[in-house]
Scaffold this active site. Structure first.
Site, PDB file in Angstrom:
ATOM      1  N   ARG A  79     -97.848  27.919  67.263  1.00 22.54           N
ATOM      2  CA  ARG A  79     -98.458  28.697  66.185  1.00 22.54           C
ATOM      3  C   ARG A  79     -97.397  29.592  65.561  1.00 22.54           C
ATOM      4  NH1 ARG A  79    -101.793  25.525  66.219  1.00 22.54           N
ATOM      5  NH2 ARG A  79    -104.057  25.699  66.359  1.00 22.54           N
TER       6      ARG A  79
ATOM      7  N   GLU B 266     -99.105  29.274  56.248  1.00 23.93           N
ATOM      8  CA  GLU B 266     -98.817  27.872  55.913  1.00 23.93           C
ATOM      9  C   GLU B 266     -99.315  27.496  54.523  1.00 23.93           C
ATOM     10  OE1 GLU B 266    -100.250  25.866  59.462  1.00 23.93           O
ATOM     11  OE2 GLU B 266     -98.528  26.595  60.607  1.00 23.93           O
TER      12      GLU B 266
ATOM     13  N   HIS C 204     -96.841  21.440  59.967  1.00 24.63           N
ATOM     14  CA  HIS C 204     -97.878  21.504  61.011  1.00 24.63           C
ATOM     15  C   HIS C 204     -98.445  20.110  61.301  1.00 24.63           C
ATOM     16  CE1 HIS C 204    -100.995  24.423  62.910  1.00 24.63           C
ATOM     17  NE2 HIS C 204    -100.960  23.288  63.595  1.00 24.63           N
TER      18      HIS C 204
END
Ligand code: 3PG
Length: 306
Positions: free
Chosen positions: A227, A256, A283
């Site tokens: 994370r 993000e 991601h």
């Protein structure tokens, strides 16, 4: 009745039907509508778009379980959920192998300059000396967190002749054939590479910061496939600039949504994007064709076994 509120691999429908579990599939549902209909459901299947907080739980009086089609539970208020005796199932086993392969892939890319060399060759540049690589063999990797992801990553790294030291605050006696249990201080003294495999919680938020970076004895490479909030990006940028961090593999970022960065974030991201010793991906560490289906199998099996 289960409500599925995120896009899922279609294999989940057959799995739920086989298990005798009825569902409604509403992948495009927005929060307002979700809050207005969730009262009628006993089960919920989510990915990463739905925040489960006290407001949400207030609207879900019948909810018995939440299935997280993935690993991270950071969008769920676990204390509030526990108070209501709502069970939470996650599918960490479903994407751990994808995450581990991606972490190793990013390191190999960074160590062998694949991300920059590829661009050079495409523009007619053939620079061999500039792109001389570094080997994984003989390096010491410090893995923080030895759950599904940490183990899967240690297993793969150990095959490269790497010494894997692992630290997990919540485990005991976890040395195995792939790694050796270590203290944090031991990792900070010896690691050439640091890789995160812990969840995001109040305790782990900003784990890597100016102070913890300074505690590492050697300059090190950073891998974050967990994370973004685990690391303070400003501190990471400064350490990259001084050479204390030799390079970074970042699959996750604190924000993000690249078109919605604060001014401070824009400033940091821009400088990071210019560094050749940082490899980014959006991601996708756990995001393979295989894991997309496997997550469903793991989750439906857990729901069925409850
Ligand atoms: C996870 O926690 O499993 C990963 O971060 C991916 O989550 P997502 O695919 O649901 O966004």
């Amino acid at each position: 009745m289960i409500l599925i509120v995120d896009e899922m691999h279609p294999s989940i429908f057959g799995m739920l039907e086989e298990a005798g579990l009825a569902y409604d599939y509403r992948p495009a549902i927005k929060r307002d509508e979700l809050l207005s209909i969730v009262a009628q459901y006993t089960g919920l299947i989510i990915r990463s778009k739905t925040t489960i907080d006290t407001e949400f739980l207030h609207h879900a009086p019948q909810l018995k379980f939440i299935g997280r089609a993935g690993a991270g539970l950071d969008l769920i208020d676990l204390d509030a959920v526990a108070q209501r005796n709502i069970q939470v199932f996650a599918a960490n086993e479903g994407n751990r192998d994808a995450v581990a392969e991606h972490a190793v892939g990013m390191l190999l890319c960074l160590f062998n300059h694949l991300h920059t060399a590829d661009r050079e060759v495409r523009t007619g540049l053939w620079k061999r000396e500039k792109n001389r690589g570094i080997e994984l063999m003989g390096k010491t990797v410090g893995i923080i967190g030895y759950g599904n992801n940490g183990r899967a990553t240690a297993k793969r790294l150990s095959a490269f002749g790497v010494r894997v030291l692992v630290y997990d605050k919540y485990l005991e006696n976890y040395t195995d054939q792939y790694s050796t249990e270590a203290t944090l201080a031991h990792i900070q003294a010896e690691a050439d590479i640091l890789s995160f495999h812990i969840p995001l919680t109040d305790e782990t938020n900003q784990w890597l910061n100016t102070e913890t970076i300074a505690q590492f004895a050697k300059p090190f490479f950073l891998v974050n496939v967990a994370r973004g909030e685990l690391v303070n990006l400003s501190a990471v940028l400064s350490a990259l600039q001084t050479g204390k961090i030799r390079g970074a593999c970042l699959d996750v970022l604190e924000n993000e949504k690249l078109n919605k960065l604060s001014n401070a974030q824009q400033h940091i991201y821009q400088q990071l994007f210019e560094l050749p010793n940082v490899v980014f991906s959006p991601h996708i560490a756990g995001w393979t064709f295989e894991s997309y289906e496997r997550i469903n199998r793991v989750l439906v099996d857990k729901i069925q076994a409850q």
